[in-house]
Design an enzyme around this catalytic site. Structure first.
Site, PDB file in Angstrom:
ATOM      1  N   LEU A  20       0.900  -1.161   0.000  1.00 28.32           N
ATOM      2  CA  LEU A  20       0.000   0.000   0.000  1.00 28.32           C
ATOM      3  C   LEU A  20       0.932   1.203   0.000  1.00 28.32           C
ATOM      4  CD1 LEU A  20      -2.649  -0.953   2.748  1.00 28.32           C
ATOM      5  CD2 LEU A  20      -2.646  -1.522   0.313  1.00 28.32           C
TER       6      LEU A  20
ATOM      7  N   LYS B  18       6.631   7.542  18.441  1.00 28.00           N
ATOM      8  CA  LYS B  18       7.591   6.441  18.560  1.00 28.00           C
ATOM      9  C   LYS B  18       7.767   6.016  20.013  1.00 28.00           C
ATOM     10  CE  LYS B  18      10.203   7.964  14.489  1.00 28.00           C
ATOM     11  NZ  LYS B  18      11.316   8.861  14.109  1.00 28.00           N
TER      12      LYS B  18
ATOM     13  N   VAL C 209       9.235   2.492  14.135  1.00 28.55           N
ATOM     14  CA  VAL C 209      10.082   3.107  15.161  1.00 28.55           C
ATOM     15  C   VAL C 209      11.546   3.018  14.744  1.00 28.55           C
ATOM     16  CG1 VAL C 209      10.751   3.115  17.584  1.00 28.55           C
ATOM     17  CG2 VAL C 209       8.459   2.374  16.943  1.00 28.55           C
TER      18      VAL C 209
ATOM     19  N   GLY D 202      17.552  18.738   3.451  1.00 32.16           N
ATOM     20  CA  GLY D 202      16.496  17.750   3.218  1.00 32.16           C
ATOM     21  C   GLY D 202      16.164  16.912   4.436  1.00 32.16           C
TER      22      GLY D 202
ATOM     23  N   GLY E 286       5.931   5.036  -2.694  1.00 31.61           N
ATOM     24  CA  GLY E 286       6.719   6.265  -2.662  1.00 31.61           C
ATOM     25  C   GLY E 286       8.151   5.938  -2.283  1.00 31.61           C
TER      26      GLY E 286
HETATM   27  N1  LIG Z   1      10.742   8.102   4.320  1.00 31.43           N
HETATM   28  C1  LIG Z   1      11.254   7.779   5.506  1.00 31.43           C
HETATM   29  O1  LIG Z   1      12.425   8.060   5.803  1.00 31.43           O
HETATM   30  C2  LIG Z   1      10.401   7.047   6.512  1.00 31.43           C
HETATM   31  C3  LIG Z   1      10.996   6.586   7.701  1.00 31.43           C
HETATM   32  C4  LIG Z   1      10.231   5.863   8.636  1.00 31.43           C
HETATM   33  C5  LIG Z   1       8.895   5.658   8.379  1.00 31.43           C
HETATM   34  N2  LIG Z   1       8.340   6.136   7.227  1.00 31.43           N
HETATM   35  C6  LIG Z   1       6.918   5.913   7.032  1.00 31.43           C
HETATM   36  O2  LIG Z   1       6.721   5.185   5.831  1.00 31.43           O
HETATM   37  C7  LIG Z   1       5.488   5.570   5.264  1.00 31.43           C
HETATM   38  C8  LIG Z   1       5.705   5.973   3.807  1.00 31.43           C
HETATM   39  O3  LIG Z   1       6.621   7.041   3.743  1.00 31.43           O
HETATM   40  P1  LIG Z   1       7.207   7.559   2.350  1.00 31.43           P
HETATM   41  O4  LIG Z   1       8.307   8.475   2.702  1.00 31.43           O
HETATM   42  O5  LIG Z   1       7.485   6.416   1.448  1.00 31.43           O
HETATM   43  O6  LIG Z   1       5.968   8.389   1.760  1.00 31.43           O
HETATM   44  P2  LIG Z   1       5.741   8.891   0.253  1.00 31.43           P
HETATM   45  O7  LIG Z   1       7.042   8.940  -0.479  1.00 31.43           O
HETATM   46  O8  LIG Z   1       4.927  10.116   0.345  1.00 31.43           O
HETATM   47  O9  LIG Z   1       4.862   7.739  -0.439  1.00 31.43           O
HETATM   48  C9  LIG Z   1       3.520   7.517  -0.107  1.00 31.43           C
HETATM   49  C10 LIG Z   1       2.948   6.552  -1.127  1.00 31.43           C
HETATM   50  O10 LIG Z   1       1.620   6.201  -0.740  1.00 31.43           O
HETATM   51  C11 LIG Z   1       0.723   6.512  -1.786  1.00 31.43           C
HETATM   52  N3  LIG Z   1      -0.518   7.017  -1.188  1.00 31.43           N
HETATM   53  C12 LIG Z   1      -0.630   7.967  -0.229  1.00 31.43           C
HETATM   54  N4  LIG Z   1      -1.916   8.163   0.108  1.00 31.43           N
HETATM   55  C13 LIG Z   1      -2.638   7.332  -0.688  1.00 31.43           C
HETATM   56  C14 LIG Z   1      -4.020   7.075  -0.831  1.00 31.43           C
HETATM   57  N5  LIG Z   1      -4.952   7.722  -0.088  1.00 31.43           N
HETATM   58  N6  LIG Z   1      -4.404   6.119  -1.711  1.00 31.43           N
HETATM   59  C15 LIG Z   1      -3.478   5.464  -2.461  1.00 31.43           C
HETATM   60  N7  LIG Z   1      -2.171   5.666  -2.366  1.00 31.43           N
HETATM   61  C16 LIG Z   1      -1.747   6.596  -1.485  1.00 31.43           C
HETATM   62  C17 LIG Z   1       1.392   7.545  -2.644  1.00 31.43           C
HETATM   63  O11 LIG Z   1       0.893   7.462  -3.967  1.00 31.43           O
HETATM   64  P3  LIG Z   1       1.456   8.423  -5.170  1.00 31.43           P
HETATM   65  O12 LIG Z   1       2.845   7.870  -5.424  1.00 31.43           O
HETATM   66  O13 LIG Z   1       0.552   8.201  -6.311  1.00 31.43           O
HETATM   67  O14 LIG Z   1       1.478   9.801  -4.599  1.00 31.43           O
HETATM   68  C18 LIG Z   1       2.854   7.124  -2.537  1.00 31.43           C
HETATM   69  O15 LIG Z   1       3.153   6.128  -3.485  1.00 31.43           O
HETATM   70  C19 LIG Z   1       4.922   6.676   6.159  1.00 31.43           C
HETATM   71  O16 LIG Z   1       4.057   6.097   7.128  1.00 31.43           O
HETATM   72  C20 LIG Z   1       6.151   7.187   6.875  1.00 31.43           C
HETATM   73  O17 LIG Z   1       5.878   7.740   8.148  1.00 31.43           O
HETATM   74  C21 LIG Z   1       9.064   6.815   6.296  1.00 31.43           C
END
Ligand SMILES: NC(=O)c1ccc[n+]([C@@H]2O[C@H](COP(=O)([O-])OP(=O)(O)OC[C@H]3O[C@@H](n4cnc5c(N)ncnc54)[C@H](OP(=O)(O)O)[C@@H]3O)[C@@H](O)[C@H]2O)c1
Ligand SMILES: NC(=O)c1ccc[n+]([C@@H]2O[C@H](COP(=O)([O-])OP(=O)(O)OC[C@H]3O[C@@H](n4cnc5c(N)ncnc54)[C@H](OP(=O)(O)O)[C@@H]3O)[C@@H](O)[C@H]2O)c1
Lengths: 435, 435
Positions: B11, B206, B134, B188, B14
């Site tokens: 799900l 967390k 976390v 960033g 990104g």
């Molecule tokens: N990035 C980090 O360093 C990091 C670290 C720890 C935890 N996390 C957690 O990991 C999760 C993802 O983070 P991310 O950085 O990968 O986020 P992201 O780059 O913004 O990616 C989110 C993805 O989910 C899709 N999406 C969002 N809302 C949607 C909806 N309502 N219906 C369908 N698809 C939806 C988006 O689709 P589109 O591509 O079409 O926009 C995108 O592919 C979050 O919970 C974040 O807190 C991230």
């Protein structure tokens, strides 16, 4: 596993064995919540069943006859906490071959007879777990095998012997080696015969196991290049301090292409490196991999209850994953070669005693340059009639540094000592802020 | 699980989702060795299927319709990496109820809707894993649940937000808060709207999850007492340095009898404490328990590939333990109460601005003594006409310290500021070597 009640046995009922029994009893509810099973010690092997013991098992549990454990089909997991390579190794082999899962705290056994043991486990279709054999309570084996399964770990750096770390910490406080060792013995941290710790033998077994699991290739104990701390002097400690570093006994395993280098020896550790802050009898292991950059685990690396907590965690993992394919197999899946010792690169600290006269520096610089070793920092410390040079080099192959040292020792200006220690830094030496 | 080929879905595709896909493809062999299964992404949910993506899945994998995942019976594990509480929460609930194991990286979701989610997992008889929620790649949840199952963890201390740690590190280098924040944004590390990080919201989620798992009791997010770093000034940083401590944003969860205290806020950390050395954007968590004393895990707490490595490890653990009872259940097994905030004890650092005249010190000492707060160290720093007092107290209940501060603020000699920060030390303050 149908039954909720799981009979288990211990080989050995000493410091660790008795603590395992106590933890299993005190935490029976927690274990049942986690696994659905209650682990009950029904047999424990000892040499002398009549000995007085602090935490005593129920009558009939202690036995001096291994056959009572081997031949009891009800026993579902056995923890080997007796130590030694014989007869522990043969007992474990027999159990595994008979399809009995085993958990062990025995680093020498795993490092020396791992190949046979894992083969027997595979043949018997059962698990052999060994978390407690490396750094006691620090769950580095589980993390390597289950959390870092896709991260391609290519380097392991560890302070894996608490006794030597304690001694080196005391030396940083100004005590000479002999005094620091005597103090560690007085405090019960070092044995009367401290060889296994101070000569790096204990650290070598742990580093070999870590390398084996991290790289998935069997690293035999005799591949480990070992140097202890017996020849470390206050001069080294003072030089480290002056360079803003700490002197530590470091176990290092490095994957270079498809070859491995595994060594244990004193090293200078940059003050900003996570291992620099590990004080006293604690242990720490840093794992470097592609996806994770680096993860460091720190904690107590010995102690009865600490070791027992890892033994029990392994027993719980065995009971909790029986019947699945998860990581029951030999951690080894490929056959890598040993890297020739001289090929491993590192920054180095060199300590050179020379005559204090014009032109010496130029000749030393020339010998280093001839081997392609470039100097990052040089401090000249005058003595009476001679000088001590402290040199920190950029990354260079150990063999080239050794060759340069040989050439330097042969210079007429050399006053004998010319030694090298690796430098552990998480940044290039050029970033160490020296001017 | 009979088949070697295991279809899985994501799900979100990104930063984290695409990295999960890449790791699953690149490490398919390692995963098969560990579990006997090959995990293959057959569906990934996104908002916009036509968007340009760096690492692109095969045609037909991307979908903007959740039903294509929900209704595909072949899919055996789903990783939720889309973020947000809605609709992610409802999707995860539906999947769990339908008996589909889920892995999530979503801290806000687990912290806010954990109770519902674990109930659904139990009802569906499947696992919900959340390692990546976390501290990304740091395997603290697995270690807590599987390695420390019998150690009775009673305290968790963590640097669980990399952005604020980076900002505080920069402030230690002399930059004021605003400048350090702007720099983190430029690099960033901080968002354009940095509130979630700097106000402690991210760290609170967390810390609530860590407390829930460590103590086995549900800790709702609104139990967490949160203070961010927005009001930290260079004065604090300078005072910390002068006292040989570091200023850090610390998440703390403490088990006091059968009550818990969970808080996030700036704290002074003794230089010798393992958390003091955690620099830049790194995270670290220290777990203190009966059998283990303390174990500290340090590593990168964010990043796409680092987070993905934890997501994949969870997927591997699900596939590797399906069919056993091991730790599939809600980590919660008891119901503890929240400790009244004022009851938690700690040593404190107090910064007091007062008129520089005779008798002031005595009055302040009197107010502290009246609340039973005893002084371990006091440094008086003269200003023009007024003085700044830096006080480090012995262990005292937060409520008593707050009461003393209120009384001190009301003194005629008070010049306004009178603030307190907890001190984190692994030794009693009397051992800090002050004279
Ligand atoms: N990035 C980090 O360093 C990091 C670290 C720890 C935890 N996390 C957690 O990991 C999760 C993802 O983070 P991310 O950085 O990968 O986020 P992201 O780059 O913004 O990616 C989110 C993805 O989910 C899709 N999406 C969002 N809302 C949607 C909806 N309502 N219906 C369908 N698809 C939806 C988006 O689709 P589109 O591509 O079409 O926009 C995108 O592919 C979050 O919970 C974040 O807190 C991230
Ligand atoms: N202690 C630690 O801090 C620590 C830390 C990490 C790993 N370990 C490892 O844990 C293992 C156990 O250490 P320990 O400190 O518990 O040792 P220990 O106190 O010496 O206990 C050894 C136990 O094994 C029994 N035993 C030894 N040889 C035997 C034999 N041939 N036949 C039957 N029983 C025998 C002894 O019987 P008796 O009681 O009758 O003498 C004793 O109960 C070792 O492999 C050690 O390396 C220990």
């Amino acid at each position: 596993m149908a039954s909720v009640d799981v009979p288990v046995a211990l080989l050995g009922y000493g410091t660790v064995g008795a603590a395992v029994h106590r933890l299993l009893e005190e935490s029976a509810d927690e274990i049942e919540r986690a696994t659905g099973h209650r682990l009950r010690v029904t047999r424990a092997l000892v040499r002398d069943t009549s000995k007085d013991r602090g935490f005593s098992p129920e009558p009939g549990v202690l036995s001096d006859d291994f056959a009572t454990i081997r031949d009891d089909p009800a026993i579902q997991v056995v923890a080997e906490v007796m130590g030694g390579v014989d007869p522990a190794g043969d007992y474990v082999l027999e159990l595994l071959r008979a399809g009995r899962p085993v958990v062990t705290a025995n680093k020498q056994l795993v490092a020396r007879r791992g190949a046979e043991l894992f083969e027997a486990a595979a043949a018997g279709g059962v698990q052999l777990r060994f978390e407690a054999s490396v750094c006691a309570a620090i769950p580095v084996i589980k993390v390597l095998r289950e959390s870092l399964v896709v991260t391609n770990v290519h380097r392991v750096l560890g302070i894996v012997n608490g006794t030597t770390n304690l001694i080196l910490s005391a030396m940083e406080g100004g005590r000479p080696y002999g005094e620091a060792l005597a103090e560690a013995q007085r405090l019960g941290f070092a044995e009367a015969d401290p060889t296994e710790d101070v000569a790096g033998i204990d650290a070598a077994a742990k580093t070999a196991i870590l390398a084996t699991v991290a790289f998935g290739t069997r690293v035999p104990l005799d591949w480990v290049d070992v140097e202890g701390i017996e020849h470390v002097t206050l001069d080294h400690v003072v030089a480290a301090r002056a360079l803003d570093m700490h002197l530590k006994l470091i176990g290092r395993a490095t994957l270079v292409g498809d070859r491995v280098d595994v060594r244990v020896g004193p090293a200078f550790v940059d003050r900003h490196h996570p291992l620099a802050a590990v004080e006293g009898a604690f242990n720490a292991v840093m794992l470097q991999g592609d996806a994770i950059r680096e993860i460091t685990l720190e904690g107590p690396g010995a102690g009865g209850i600490e070791t027992a907590s890892a033994v029990v965690a392994d027993m719980v993992s065995v009971v909790g994953t029986t019947g699945t394919g998860f990581l029951q197999n030999d951690p080894v899946w490929r056959k890598l070669e040993r890297l020739p010792a001289g090929d491993l690169t590192s920054p180095f600290y060199l300590r050179l005693e020379v005559d204090d006269r014009a032109g010496v520096l130029a000749r030393i610089a020339h010998e280093l340059a001839a081997e392609g070793v470039s100097v990052a920092r040089l401090v000249q410390q005058p003595g009476d009639g001679h000088a001590v040079l402290h040199v920190v080099t950029h990354e260079a192959p150990a063999g080239r540094v050794e060759a340069a040292l040989t050439a330097i020792r042969a210079l007429p200006e050399s006053r004998g000592e010319a030694s090298a220690l690796p430098v552990v830094s998480d940044r290039g030496v050029e970033e160490l802020g020296w001017t």
